[in-house]
Design an enzyme around this catalytic site. Sequence first.
Site, short mmCIF file in Angstrom:
data_model
loop_
_atom_site.label_atom_id
_atom_site.label_comp_id
_atom_site.label_asym_id
_atom_site.label_seq_id
_atom_site.Cartn_x
_atom_site.Cartn_y
_atom_site.Cartn_z
N SER A 205 -74.39 24.69 -20.53
CA SER A 205 -73.56 25.90 -20.54
C SER A 205 -73.17 26.21 -19.10
CB SER A 205 -74.37 27.07 -21.10
OG SER A 205 -73.74 28.31 -20.83
N TYR B 178 -82.12 32.47 -22.51
CA TYR B 178 -81.04 31.50 -22.71
C TYR B 178 -80.66 30.82 -21.40
CZ TYR B 178 -76.48 29.67 -24.28
OH TYR B 178 -75.41 28.86 -24.60
P1 NAD Z 1 -73.36 27.85 -33.36
O1 NAD Z 1 -74.28 28.98 -33.60
O2 NAD Z 1 -72.08 27.77 -34.08
O3 NAD Z 1 -74.12 26.46 -33.56
C1 NAD Z 1 -75.48 26.26 -33.21
C2 NAD Z 1 -76.04 25.20 -34.11
O4 NAD Z 1 -77.41 24.94 -33.73
C3 NAD Z 1 -76.05 25.64 -35.58
O5 NAD Z 1 -75.69 24.55 -36.38
C4 NAD Z 1 -77.52 26.00 -35.81
O6 NAD Z 1 -77.92 25.91 -37.16
C5 NAD Z 1 -78.17 24.94 -34.95
N1 NAD Z 1 -79.59 25.20 -34.70
C6 NAD Z 1 -80.16 26.36 -34.27
N2 NAD Z 1 -81.50 26.21 -34.23
C7 NAD Z 1 -81.77 24.93 -34.64
C8 NAD Z 1 -82.96 24.18 -34.81
N3 NAD Z 1 -84.16 24.70 -34.55
N4 NAD Z 1 -82.86 22.89 -35.24
C9 NAD Z 1 -81.65 22.35 -35.51
N5 NAD Z 1 -80.50 23.02 -35.37
C10 NAD Z 1 -80.56 24.30 -34.95
O7 NAD Z 1 -73.09 27.89 -31.78
P2 NAD Z 1 -72.27 26.88 -30.84
O8 NAD Z 1 -71.48 27.73 -29.94
O9 NAD Z 1 -71.60 25.82 -31.60
O10 NAD Z 1 -73.46 26.29 -29.97
C11 NAD Z 1 -73.71 24.90 -29.83
C12 NAD Z 1 -74.29 24.64 -28.45
O11 NAD Z 1 -73.32 24.95 -27.45
C13 NAD Z 1 -75.53 25.46 -28.10
O12 NAD Z 1 -76.47 24.67 -27.41
C14 NAD Z 1 -74.97 26.55 -27.21
O13 NAD Z 1 -75.95 27.05 -26.32
C15 NAD Z 1 -73.90 25.76 -26.47
N6 NAD Z 1 -72.88 26.60 -25.84
C16 NAD Z 1 -72.01 27.35 -26.58
C17 NAD Z 1 -71.06 28.12 -25.92
C18 NAD Z 1 -70.05 28.96 -26.66
O14 NAD Z 1 -69.32 29.71 -26.00
N7 NAD Z 1 -69.94 28.88 -27.96
C19 NAD Z 1 -71.01 28.12 -24.52
C20 NAD Z 1 -71.92 27.37 -23.81
C21 NAD Z 1 -72.85 26.60 -24.48
#
Ligand code: NAD
Length: 269
Positions: free
Chosen positions: A154, A167
């Site tokens: 991130s 986080y």
């Molecule tokens: P999201 O909530 O749509 O997806 C997260 C996924 O992780 C979901 O499928 C959830 O079920 C899964 N998950 C959570 N706990 C779990 C576990 N214990 N075992 C297996 N799966 C699990 O969110 P996203 O935005 O798609 O996030 C995906 C990644 O991207 C994350 O690591 C998040 O930190 C990172 N990220 C997202 C953003 C953003 O702006 N959306 C920015 C920076 C980083």
Amino acid sequence: MEYSLKIKGQAALVTGANSGIGEAVAIALGEQGANVVVNYVTHPELAQQVVDKIKSTGGNAIAIKADVSNEAEVQAMFQQMFAEYGTIDILVNNAGLQKDSPIENMSLADWQLVINVNLTGQFLCAREAIREFLRRGVVAERSCAAGKIICMSSVHQVIPWAGHVNYAASKGGIEMMMKSMAQELAPKKIRINSIGPGAIQTPINQSAWGDPDSLKKLLTLIPYGRIGQPEDIGKVAVWLASDQSDYLTGTTLFVDGGMLLYPGFSTNG
Ligand code: NAD
């Protein structure tokens, strides 16, 4: 010059692939002909939808349930993947969550949950993938590398984030875990990199884009003037998993519309 991503037939595991960024990465890999494991922990019906979507574009996919923070479940997931696809070429360590609160109210349980899923989960999956990469080594017809790992980090591995200490700590931890693994394993032809998304429109951060005022405020942080889409990350992940990026290891690619350019300084330096 031939420009081929050469992903076809490679076995890819994407954690947390039934939502948001993971879903887009799984679909993008599937479109390139990878055999994709769609990992999920809740909502099997959403995982099945991703599998169906990949299959509808001519790709190959299966859904496997595992909590990435649970060692036995992670090991069972890899065994199931090997039984289905024989091996692993690409791991996308994507699963993650937030449990936000001011530090004085943050429970130990919420600290540990975020570290366990976001950081320890990436370690557990990386270790299983690396064991298989080391066992198998380079197979020239598949890839120049013995294996590729992409860690979803991130911008908050760089930008401190008040109210999200657990986080931000998990993402800072991913940076040094990724770099140390990359240093250790480069001689074995295993490439390990991170993607650092900025603000991407997914369920994890709906409060930041779900109403017009919040979105307007968010956009002041993004010089490029739009919120990111999961597909923005999917495209980069495919390239990072392909031999087109063969000389990259130990690097974080920030995909953030310029969020890390400190836009607050553009008029106030
Ligand atoms: P999201 O909530 O749509 O997806 C997260 C996924 O992780 C979901 O499928 C959830 O079920 C899964 N998950 C959570 N706990 C779990 C576990 N214990 N075992 C297996 N799966 C699990 O969110 P996203 O935005 O798609 O996030 C995906 C990644 O991207 C994350 O690591 C998040 O930190 C990172 N990220 C997202 C953003 C953003 O702006 N959306 C920015 C920076 C980083």
